[in-house]
Write an enzyme that holds these catalytic residues in place. Sequence first.
Site, PDB file in Angstrom:
ATOM      1  N   TYR A 120      16.609  30.113   8.796  1.00 37.48           N
ATOM      2  CA  TYR A 120      15.427  30.818   9.304  1.00 37.48           C
ATOM      3  C   TYR A 120      15.487  30.980  10.824  1.00 37.48           C
ATOM      4  O   TYR A 120      15.843  30.043  11.545  1.00 37.48           O
ATOM      5  CB  TYR A 120      14.159  30.045   8.955  1.00 37.48           C
ATOM      6  CG  TYR A 120      13.683  30.240   7.534  1.00 37.48           C
ATOM      7  CD1 TYR A 120      13.398  31.516   7.044  1.00 37.48           C
ATOM      8  CD2 TYR A 120      13.522  29.142   6.694  1.00 37.48           C
ATOM      9  CE1 TYR A 120      12.957  31.687   5.732  1.00 37.48           C
ATOM     10  CE2 TYR A 120      13.070  29.308   5.390  1.00 37.48           C
ATOM     11  CZ  TYR A 120      12.794  30.587   4.907  1.00 37.48           C
ATOM     12  OH  TYR A 120      12.363  30.753   3.631  1.00 37.48           O
ATOM     13  N   LYS A 127       0.834  -1.203   0.000  1.00 40.80           N
ATOM     14  CA  LYS A 127       0.000   0.000   0.000  1.00 40.80           C
ATOM     15  C   LYS A 127       0.873   1.260   0.000  1.00 40.80           C
ATOM     16  O   LYS A 127       2.081   1.178   0.262  1.00 40.80           O
ATOM     17  CB  LYS A 127      -0.913  -0.018   1.234  1.00 40.80           C
ATOM     18  CG  LYS A 127      -0.150   0.005   2.560  1.00 40.80           C
ATOM     19  CD  LYS A 127      -1.066  -0.320   3.740  1.00 40.80           C
ATOM     20  CE  LYS A 127      -0.279  -0.282   5.049  1.00 40.80           C
ATOM     21  NZ  LYS A 127      -1.061  -0.794   6.175  1.00 40.80           N
TER      22      LYS A 127
END
Length: 347
Positions: A242, A33
């Site tokens: 950042y 899956k």
Amino acid sequence: MTAARLTIDLDAIAANWQALSRLSETETGATVKADAYGLGIGPVAQRLAEAGARTFFVALAEEGATLRKALGTGPRIFVFSGHMAGDTQSLRNLNLIPLINSAEQMVRHAEALAGHPFGVQLDSGMNRLGMEPAEWAAVRPMVLQAGPQLIMSHLACADDRLHVMNAEQLETFTRMTSGIDAPRSLAATGGILLGRDYHFDITRPGIGLYGGAPYDDAYPVATLSLPIIQVRDVEPGEAVGYSGTWVATRPSRIATVAAGYADGLLRSLSGKATLWAGDTPCPVVGRVSMDLITCDVTGLAVEPDALDILGAHQTVDALAEVAGTIGYEILTSLGGRYRRRYVGHGA
Ligand SMILES: *Cc1c(COP(=O)(O)O)cnc(C)c1O
């Protein structure tokens, strides 16, 4: 060199399947899956079929459709979500076997696809998918009459060998399926490791195939190499990235590599993860940004073209631990921007 490179070792996946198959002592399926846990359902499933897998499990009918194209008509494909509204055509045309989760799904299946193969998913205590004991008792005679291909359930805590729920679910599943001739399945990777009592007629390993815990003996499957775009010197007191969360305390060399949280390298790795220049660890410094990661390469005698984030020195589970998650999430988060390279026989 532009995009980061994700290398997937198909032989390692096949070897993991074979090793789990020896532990299973019964038929061993393969759970593919979510695009084979992010690694590519087509090449992965084809290699597993070549290794001997005959039964595959996916979450959704759409995934089953992709898988059927990759595998051709032979192998069996079971769909965990069962027979949902809108699935009928693909189930029929592609010969997918829904694992019926409720009386409502059973009615839908009987009305839309009478005679089409199906399996049943029972809830033995996880409370996620499948029929609970009372619902099952009500429909059981009708369901058995129709001849299910498989009766299965899923363990909630099999990654912890000592968890009390394992034995409780085993007991519930055994009780719910006593006196039934249809093949039964309870174990995914963790359940295989719990031993023979949990194996029944077919097992459904996923994560163990892809090199992840709780199968600690797995061969590593994924190598992820991030090209260096630029290297710069920073002076003591200068900040990187950042919010300036990392500040140099000594003259430092900072490498900026081409991948970030948009590629599944989670922002929670900021300031905590390690990249590898061959055998040399290089700490990630500052925030992980969308497309870029900054890393301290001050110690390196030779600056390489790329740094590894997954490989021999750092497994998916090691990286997951740093990020505060599990290997499953690291693998299925790997994004679409990598250059993917399949190696090994069948690549
Ligand atoms: C995902 C899943 C599996 C495979 O589990 P792993 O822990 O990856 O081995 C098996 N069965 C069901 C129902 C699943 O949802």
